[in-house]
Design an enzyme around this catalytic site. Structure first.
Site, PDB file in Angstrom:
ATOM      1  N   PRO A 358       0.795  -1.221   0.000  1.00  0.00           N
ATOM      2  CA  PRO A 358       0.000   0.000   0.000  1.00  0.00           C
ATOM      3  C   PRO A 358       0.833   1.280   0.000  1.00  0.00           C
ATOM      4  CG  PRO A 358       0.184  -0.802   2.230  1.00  0.00           C
ATOM      5  CD  PRO A 358       0.922  -1.784   1.362  1.00  0.00           C
ATOM      6  N   LEU A 359       2.153   1.149  -0.042  1.00  0.00           N
ATOM      7  CA  LEU A 359       3.006   2.332   0.078  1.00  0.00           C
ATOM      8  C   LEU A 359       3.185   3.023  -1.267  1.00  0.00           C
ATOM      9  CD1 LEU A 359       5.785   0.905   2.422  1.00  0.00           C
ATOM     10  CD2 LEU A 359       3.581   1.930   3.030  1.00  0.00           C
ATOM     11  N   CYS A 360       3.327   4.314  -1.216  1.00  0.00           N
ATOM     12  CA  CYS A 360       3.471   5.102  -2.438  1.00  0.00           C
ATOM     13  C   CYS A 360       4.943   5.165  -2.843  1.00  0.00           C
ATOM     14  CB  CYS A 360       2.901   6.510  -2.219  1.00  0.00           C
ATOM     15  SG  CYS A 360       2.695   7.441  -3.747  1.00  0.00           S
ATOM     16  N   THR A 361       5.496   3.995  -3.177  1.00  0.00           N
ATOM     17  CA  THR A 361       6.877   3.901  -3.651  1.00  0.00           C
ATOM     18  C   THR A 361       7.009   2.652  -4.498  1.00  0.00           C
ATOM     19  OG1 THR A 361       9.184   3.479  -2.998  1.00  0.00           O
ATOM     20  CG2 THR A 361       7.476   2.817  -1.436  1.00  0.00           C
ATOM     21  N   LEU A 399       5.091   5.993   6.254  1.00  0.00           N
ATOM     22  CA  LEU A 399       3.812   6.399   5.668  1.00  0.00           C
ATOM     23  C   LEU A 399       2.613   6.157   6.580  1.00  0.00           C
ATOM     24  CD1 LEU A 399       4.177   5.546   1.863  1.00  0.00           C
ATOM     25  CD2 LEU A 399       4.850   7.576   3.131  1.00  0.00           C
TER      26      LEU A 399
END
Length: 409
Positions: A358-361, A399
């Site tokens: 779910p991380l934006c990376t 995050l």
């Protein structure tokens, strides 16, 4: 019972297409835990691992569990009943070890930057401190004098060799860990002038090796070094901890470590040590080897996406919980841990897919284009070899997502 197709290295059984952890079907276990993601550790597998290793090791060799591999309190409590000692690396881990019911005399405390309060905690508890520097030795003696206690100590030695082909080299060359071997006689002379209870030596050459010949060489050299250093000891040596170095396979093509030749070669080394130092006991300190293959990380698929022909299973778990499985913030050549869709272990319908979190990376990858069962939203993705260096070795606050749960079953 079906044989798992997707993860040939696993030790967990599969019944009716579903992975079993601790004898519990994965989907039922997820309901019992309450939410995903979570780590689950199988107590029977941990027990069997210790029993199998003891059956091969020479009689009289002490087996210690290194808590840093997995400090979950319930797991540590379970391991404390199986091993001869616990090794800690902080005041927090020391509390966990004491809470687990391990006798203080069977706990050792290592680490290169122990604070005064940690040293005082260790002295008051009566554990053995693996001294990393002359500063620590003097501080321990001062604290002991204030308490009216002779602190139990061992000298952590930085040997003049390292464990070949190890994933992590802890000895040899210039290191922040321990006292350089050539400086040990001088520090021993200093220890002889202080009110300390000298136990012996802690010699740690490295960890995560899958080569029996490399471990055999490191063990033989560690014992030889201990025998040489013992000549300068102020009192008879009572314990020699030579670390462990035993690794587990994580990636395709890696072979499981063959312990049999290590144990066979260790037997005459133990005899030599006992003949020269009758009061000394030899200890092996192992972490991931005892628990690493006994745990899984479970995340739920929240979306199935196809982007320009590639399938992505987007889950609620990722690198913030399991950094090592994601590639440790960008390996030069990223390798996949064994991964499977845990509730579709015998599925015939499969294809290449990537498991992301779910991380934006773009680094948030648990599996990169692996052959996986055709998964849908709600299915459970399992990362194997996850019993060691999981949540405590990951950037859990990254995050702001919730921390994973942990269960011992």
């Amino acid at each position: 019972m079906n044989k798992p197709r997707h993860a040939p290295q696993i030790h967990f059984p599969v019944v009716d297409d579903v992975l079993q952890v601790g004898g519990i079907p994965l989907n039922r276990l997820a309901q019992r835990v309450g939410r995903t993601p979570f780590f689950a550790y199988d107590r029977d597998l941990c027990t069997q691992r210790v029993r199998d290793l003891r059956a091969q090791l020479p009689q009289g060799v002490l087996l210690h569990y290194s808590i840093k591999a997995n400090p979950m309190p319930a797991l540590v409590h379970h391991m404390a009943g199986l091993v001869d000692g616990l090794d800690v690396a902080s005041g927090g881990e020391l509390k966990t070890a004491l809470d687990a019911g391990m006798a203080p005399a069977r706990i050792s405390f290592a680490g290169p930057a122990k604070q005064e309060d940690e040293l005082a905690q260790a002295v008051a508890a009566g554990v053995c401190v693996n001294v990393e520097s002359e500063r620590e030795l003097i501080a321990l003696a001062r604290i002991g004098d204030a308490f009216g206690i002779a602190p139990r100590i061992a000298l952590r030695v930085n040997p003049d060799f390292e464990l070949k082909s190890s994933g992590m080299k802890m000895g040899g060359g210039a290191k922040p860990f321990g006292i350089d071997a050539e400086e040990v006689p001088r520090v021993l002379r200093l220890a002889g002038t202080l009110n300390v209870d000298f136990q012996g030596f802690h010699i740690f050459a490295g960890s995560q090796s899958l080569r029996a010949d490399a471990i055999i060489d490191a063990q033989a050299r560690s014992i030889a070094l201990a025998l040489r250093l013992a000549e300068a000891a102020p009192v008879p040596v009572r314990q020699v901890n030579i670390g462990g170095g035993f690794g587990i396979p994580y990636f395709p093509g890696e072979e499981r470590l063959d312990v049999a030749p290590i144990a066979a070669r260790l037997a005459p080394e133990v005899e030599s040590l006992t003949a020269a130092l009758p009061q000394a006991r030899l200890a092996l300190e192992l972490g991931r080897y005892l628990v690493g293959e006994c745990g899984v990380y479970v995340a739920r698929v929240v979306d199935r996406k196809v982007s320009r022909g590639e399938v992505f299973l987007v889950t609620d778990g990722g690198m913030h919980h399991h950094l090592a499985a994601s590639g440790n913030l960008g390996q030069v050549i990223r390798k996949n841990y064994p991964v499977a869709v845990g509730n579709r272990m015998a599925a015939v319908d499969s294809g290449p897919a990537s498991v992301t979190g779910p991380l934006c990376t773009p680094l948030d990858i648990l599996a990169d284009r692996m052959e996986l069962a055709h998964a849908q939203v709600g299915d459970l993705v399992v990362v194997f070899q996850s019993g060691a260096y999981g949540p405590t070795a990951s950037p859990g606050a990254f995050l702001g997502h919730p921390a994973p749960l942990e269960v011992l079953v």
